[in-house]
Design a protein around this motif. Structure first.
Motif, PDB file in Angstrom:
ATOM      1  N   THR B 128     -45.221 -56.758  48.698  1.00  8.69           N
ATOM      2  CA  THR B 128     -46.514 -57.169  49.528  1.00  8.69           C
ATOM      3  C   THR B 128     -47.147 -55.912  49.873  1.00  8.69           C
ATOM      4  O   THR B 128     -47.037 -54.684  49.302  1.00  8.69           O
ATOM      5  CB  THR B 128     -46.363 -58.175  50.582  1.00  8.69           C
ATOM      6  N   SER B 129     -48.293 -56.114  50.883  1.00  9.98           N
ATOM      7  CA  SER B 129     -48.972 -54.905  51.334  1.00  9.98           C
ATOM      8  C   SER B 129     -48.287 -54.564  52.734  1.00  9.98           C
ATOM      9  O   SER B 129     -47.819 -55.550  53.433  1.00  9.98           O
ATOM     10  CB  SER B 129     -50.202 -55.220  51.615  1.00  9.98           C
ATOM     11  N   ALA B 130     -48.299 -53.231  53.425  1.00  6.95           N
ATOM     12  CA  ALA B 130     -48.022 -52.936  54.659  1.00  6.95           C
ATOM     13  C   ALA B 130     -48.660 -53.672  55.582  1.00  6.95           C
ATOM     14  O   ALA B 130     -48.302 -53.674  56.805  1.00  6.95           O
ATOM     15  CB  ALA B 130     -48.351 -51.464  54.831  1.00  6.95           C
ATOM     16  N   ARG B 131     -49.938 -53.988  55.280  1.00  7.45           N
ATOM     17  CA  ARG B 131     -50.867 -54.744  56.329  1.00  7.45           C
ATOM     18  C   ARG B 131     -50.331 -56.197  56.621  1.00  7.45           C
ATOM     19  O   ARG B 131     -50.893 -56.828  57.409  1.00  7.45           O
ATOM     20  CB  ARG B 131     -52.210 -55.012  55.692  1.00  7.45           C
ATOM     21  N   SER B 132     -49.231 -56.850  55.811  1.00  5.14           N
ATOM     22  CA  SER B 132     -49.001 -58.146  55.884  1.00  5.14           C
ATOM     23  C   SER B 132     -47.509 -58.171  56.813  1.00  5.14           C
ATOM     24  O   SER B 132     -46.992 -59.477  56.749  1.00  5.14           O
ATOM     25  CB  SER B 132     -48.643 -58.610  54.404  1.00  5.14           C
ATOM     26  N   VAL B 133     -46.983 -57.051  57.024  1.00  4.24           N
ATOM     27  CA  VAL B 133     -45.568 -57.090  57.615  1.00  4.24           C
ATOM     28  C   VAL B 133     -45.796 -57.285  59.187  1.00  4.24           C
ATOM     29  O   VAL B 133     -46.296 -56.503  59.833  1.00  4.24           O
ATOM     30  CB  VAL B 133     -44.928 -55.802  57.084  1.00  4.24           C
TER      31      VAL B 133
END
Lengths: 344, 344, 344, 344
Positions: B128-133
C-alpha cells in the motif's frame, strides 16, 4: 376595513369590508399594510391545494408576504411604536419551544401562518405577533420589500446554508432564474465568491442574471446537464440550488452535484428518487430548505438596505387583486405583484 | 507468498502461491499481514457485482480490511520502521488533490482501493502507500482490529458527522444492530449523551446492544416506526443512522426523522424515494456516508485503545478462507471473520 | 545561478553566484523563479531578529514569497510538468502528521520554511516540495502574484476564519490599511456583505480602501476608538481584524470588539493584556492567526484570477535588491517590492 | 414571605418577612422556591464588590441559583401550570433582540439577573419571566438541582463549546476540581472521548475526579506545567478549561495549550498577558466563557436526569443562611450549600 377574502375554493377571492383586527393579546401587533405580495401559492390556495394542510376556516383573508407600519401593540410590547415601518416574518411563533429558543423559529412547535391558516395581509390591516416584526431601515418603503418576507427569505436562507461550502474556486449551480432564483443569485453574489452557473429555459431571464452576479448561464434543453458537467471538468458543482424541484429539475440537480456535494431542494412538486448506493458511493447530500428564521429576515433586510439584493415588483391597488391574479396566471407579470391598500 | 486469489467471477477464490510484493515506489509500503477481515462485500465481489465498478483484472487478491506490521518501506518514507504494528486505511490516496489536502481523502481524485481494484490483504503481504498506514498503540494486536479498517471506519465516520446534532436530550435512532451498527452504537455512546434507540429484527442482537450503550430497543416488525414515533412524542429522531439502506429500512429511516433532522444513509441496496414537498415542508436532510478519512481511522483507533469501541471477531487460518466464507454465507458467523496468515 | 545571500547578520545581503539546486528527493521540485517578494520580515532577518528562531546556517538565500515555473521534478512527482506556472506555499510540509492530514498544514510537525530556515526564492531557482506548489490559472504571471504567497495568504486565512461570524448587518473593523490590510479588505468584500470599517493613521491609505470595498474609514488619532463605538451603537464590532498588533492597536482592537465578538490578532509586536473578568463577563475571544493552508492559497489564487483580489507591486531586477531594500526602509515603496531574476 | 435580605454592604444579610411577589406582567412567573444555591459570588456581593456593576437598590433579596415549583403565571403564559417543578435560567431575557433570537440569550440587550440586580431566590417565592423557566423531568427534586442553574450551566456551556475540538485522541486539561470543575469533568466525560487531565492543588479533590471521568490527575505544585507538557509529548492540550483564572492558573493555562489550540477562560481574577507574537506564531486562541443559554440549561438537565451529571450538595433551612455562610467562608462546605425554605 377592506380585505381580499376567500369564500370558497375554486372561486376567485373578493374584496369586501370586514371589521378591523385589534391587538387584544399582550404580544399582539396590528400593522397597517403598506404592501402585500401576490404569490403563486395564493393561486394554489384558491385551487384548494392547501385546504387539507392549512385547515383554515373559510372565509379568510389571503396574503403571506406583508410589510407596513405598526398601528397598535399589545400590553406587553414596549419595543415597537405606532408608525414604525416594518416587514413581517411570515410565521407568528411561540417563543418558548426549543426551536424558537435556538434561532430556528421556522420549526416552532406552535406557530400560526397568517395568509395560510389565519387572516393574512391583503387588507388594510393585519394582526400578527410582536415576535414577527422586523423594523425597516430609514428610507425603505414597505411596498418595495413586502415580497422579501417569503420569497426573499426562502432564497436567503438556502443561500446562507450553502455559503460555507462555497469557497473561492467552487461552483454553485442555480436552477431557475425566476422569482426565488433571481434573489438567490443576488444573495450568493453578496456573500460568496463562488462561480455561479444559472440554468433556465428562458434566454431573456438568463441574460438578466448577469446583472445580478451570475458568472455563466446555460439554457435548459436536452444537453444542459452534460454542459454543466463539462464546465466542471466532469465533476459537477459543490452545491446545486434547485429553485424548481419538479419537471426533471429534481433529477438534474442530483446529476449536477459533485462527490461530497449537496443538492439543495427549494422548489417542489417532483420526487427525489435516488438509489442508496448512489447516495453512499459519492457521499452526496439532499438538503431540505424552508423559509428562514427571524434573524435571517433581519439579515436579508440589511442586504436590501445596502442595495445588494433588490426585487423587481409591479404594484396594483388592493381593489385590483383580480387584475393581478389574471396577470400572474397569464404569465404577464414580470417580477412580483404587490397589492397596495388605499392610502398606503 | 500465500494469497487468496479470485480467478473467475462466480467461482470461489483459491489460496495459492504468488510472488511477494516489493516497495518499488518511493512512498510504497509493504506490510506483513496480521489479519484480514472477511466482509459481505467480498461475497458480492465473487458474485461479480463489482466487476463493472472496479474494473479489476483477474486474477487478483481479495481483502480490504487489513492490519499487520511494516515489512519494507520506499525510499521517501522515513517515519515508519519495519516491525511497526499498523492498521491500513482502505484507500491509497494521492496526497495532492484538494480533497487529500482538506482531510477528506476518501474523495481523493486518484486513489486505489486494495482488495477492490488492486491486490488486497488476504495474503502474507500487502503493498500500500505510506499515506495509508496508521500505527497501532502499544499492545494492540493487528488481528483484533483489522476489521475496524473498513466496517469500523464507516460507522465512526457517520457517527462523527452526526454528533454535532445530538445534544443531550436528543434522540438518535440506529437501524441495524449488526456488523456496522454495533460499532456505531459504541461510537455514539463514547462521543455523545444522546438517547440511543436501536432497531433490529433480531431480539438477541437487540439484547446485546444494551451492553454497547443503547438506551432503548425496538424490534423491527409491523409497528416499529409507529413505536419510535410514540417514543419521541410523535416527532421522530434528530438523526437516524440507517446501517441497512434496503428492504424498507430506507423508507422507515425517513419516516422516523423529525423536522429539521437528518436521515443518514450508510447501508445500501434500496432507493430513496421522497416527494420534494416532504423534503422542503419539514426541512429534513438525506446525508450520504462513505468510509472515513485517515484521521477518522486514527481517532477510531484511539477509541479502541481506550476500550470504548471493540469488535467481536472469529479467526480462521488464511488457508481456511473457504470455511470462513461458508460460515458467513450460512449466517453462522457471529462477529467478523478474520483471516490469519501462517506465522502471524 | 544568481542568488541574494545573507552572510552575516546586520550586513546587507549580496547577489552572488551559487550552484543550481537539483530535485534529488522523490518529492522535490525545482522552480525557476518568476518573482520573489521583498517583505519587512526580510529586514528583520537581516537585523538578526530571527536568528534564534530559524537557526538557519549562514550564508543562505533570502525570499519567502515566491512564484515561477516548474523546472525539474523528483521521481515521485507526476502531477506537475516543467513549464507549469506556479506559486509556492511558503512551507514545505511532511504530509503525514495529523495537521497535514487535516488540511491544517501550517501546523505540520516537520516543516521547512524556505527563505527563513532554508534557501529561499531571491534567486534564479528555488527548491521546494511537490506539496507546496499551486498551479496558476492561464494568463496569470508569477511576478504579479508572488507576494500573495505570504502576505496575501495570511490576510486570506484570517478573513476566511472570520467570515462565518460576519452576517449581513454585522460590522468588521480592519486595523491597518497597509500590505496585509488592503488584501484583507478585498477578501472581506469578496466573501461577505459585512460593513467594513477601516482604521489607519494615513488618510491617503484610507481613501484608497474605498476602492477595495471599505464602507467607512476612521483616521487613527486620539478619538478613533470612541468613534468606532459610536458608529456601532456603543457595542463595537463582531470581528476586529488587527493587522498591526502593536503600538496600541492591540489594546484598541479589544476595546472595539463587542460582546461575544472576536479580536483577531494578525500583526504582532505588542502584548495582549486583559483582565480575565473582562474576557468572561463579555465572552469575547482573542483569535490567533498564522499564514494559511495550501488550500487557502488555492482559494486566494481563485480570488485573484477572478479579479477580486489584486496586489499593488513594484518590480526590481534581482540584481537591484539593494535599491528595493533602500526603498522599503525609506518608506518610498508603495505596494510590494518584487525581485525579478534575469530572463524571467 | 421570608427572604434573605441584604440591607448594607459589609453586613450580613438577614432573614425577614416581606410581601410576596405577584405575577403582574403578562409574561411574569412566580415560583415557589424549592432550593436556592449559595455561591461564592454571594459573599462578594455582601462585600460590595458587585455594587458598581449591578447598581441594585438595597435592601434586596439574594439568590441566583434557583429551582422550585410554578406558583402563579401572567396572562400571556399558557405553557406552564402551577405545581410544575422547574429550574430557573439565571437571566430574565427580552426575547426580541438578535441575541435572544439566535439562541444566545446570555447576550440579551435588556436582561435582568434576579439575585444580582433584582430580588433573587433565597425566599419563599421568586418572580422571574416565563422565558426563564425549564421544566424538570419527573422525579427530579428542585433542591437537588438548584445549583446547576448557574455553576452547572457555566461549566456545561464551556464544555459544549470545547467538545468539537476534542476528537478521540485529543487531550483536555481541566484546571480546578472544585465547584465548577467537577461539573465540567462530568460534562466532558458524557459528551466526548477526549483524554481528561485534571489539575488541582488538593489531592483529595483529585482523587474524586477519577469517579467523575478524569483519566489522569496532576497535583498543582512547582512542576505541574512541565508534567502536563511531558504527558502530551511536549505539545500541550488541544483545549485547556481554566476554571480558576487567577493566581497563576491563567498563565499556566496558556502554557499548556498546544499550537492551534484554545485556552478557555472560565474562572476570573487574574490577567491574560501574552505577547502578540506568541498568539500568532502558534495560532492559539483565548476563548471567553459566560453562563450558558436557556437551551444549554435544558440540555444540562437532560444530562442530570440521565444520571450523567450530578452535584454534591448540603442543605440548610433558609433561616440558617448564616450557618451556611459561615461554613462556606470557613471552607467547611463540601459541595454546594442549598437553602431550603420552610415547607419546601
Amino acid at each position: 376595513m377592506k380585505a381580499v377574502r376567500l369564500h370558497r375554493y375554486q372561486e376567485r377571492p373578493v374584496v369586501q369590508e370586514i371589521s378591523d383586527p385589534r391587538a387584544t393579546g399582550p404580544l399582539d401587533v396590528v400593522v397597517r399594510v403598506g404592501g402585500a405580495g401576490l404569490c403563486r401559492t395564493d393561486l394554489h390556495i384558491v385551487q384548494g391545494q392547501w385546504a387539507d394542510k392549512s385547515n383554515v376556516a373559510l372565509p379568510y383573508t389571503l396574503g403571506h408576504e406583508n410589510a407596513g407600519w405598526i398601528h397598535e401593540v399589545g400590553a406587553a410590547v414596549d419595543h415597537l411604536r405606532p408608525g414604525d415601518a416594518v416587514i413581517l416574518h411570515p410565521l407568528a411563533t411561540c417563543g418558548f419551544c426549543r426551536a424558537c429558543r435556538a434561532g430556528d423559529d421556522v420549526h416552532c412547535e406552535a406557530s400560526a401562518f397568517p395568509g395560510i391558516d389565519t387572516d393574512g395581509g391583503m387588507a388594510d390591516f393585519i394582526k400578527t405577533s410582536a415576535r414577527s416584526v422586523v423594523r425597516l431601515a430609514p428610507g425603505i418603503q414597505p411596498a418595495d420589500v413586502a415580497a422579501l418576507a417569503d420569497a426573499g427569505l426562502t432564497a436567503y436562507h438556502a443561500v446562507k446554508k450553502a455559503v460555507p461550502m462555497l469557497y473561492p474556486g467552487s461552483t454553485c449551480v442555480v436552477i431557475g432564474a425566476g422569482g426565488l432564483g433571481h434573489l438567490g443569485i443576488q444573495c450568493l453574489r453578496a456573500m460568496s465568491a463562488t462561480r455561479i452557473i444559472v440554468l433556465d429555459p428562458n434566454e431573456e431571464a438568463l441574460a438578466l442574471t448577469r446583472g445580478w452576479g451570475a458568472d455563466e448561464t446555460v439554457k435548459v434543453n436536452a444537453g444542459h446537464v452534460d454542459r454543466v458537467l463539462e464546465m466542471t471538468d466532469g465533476k459537477g458543482a459543490e452545491v446545486v440550488l434547485d429553485f424548481v424541484g419538479e419537471k426533471g429539475a429534481e433529477r438534474d440537480a442530483w446529476a449536477m452535484t459533485r462527490r461530497a456535494g449537496s443538492d439543495f431542494v427549494i422548489g417542489y412538486g417532483g420526487t427525489v428518487d435516488i438509489p442508496t448506493i448512489d447516495v453512499i458511493s459519492t457521499e452526496r447530500n439532499v438538503v431540505g430548505n424552508l423559509v428562514g428564521s427571524y434573524n435571517d429576515l433581519v439579515e436579508l433586510m440589511a442586504l436590501n438596505a445596502s442595495g445588494r439584493v433588490t426585487m423587481l415588483t409591479r404594484t396594483y391597488p388592493l381593489a385590483a387583486v383580480d387584475d393581478a391574479v389574471n396577470d400572474l396566471e397569464a404569465g404577464r407579470l414580470r417580477g412580483r405583484g404587490i397589492l397596495i391598500p388605499d392610502g398606503a
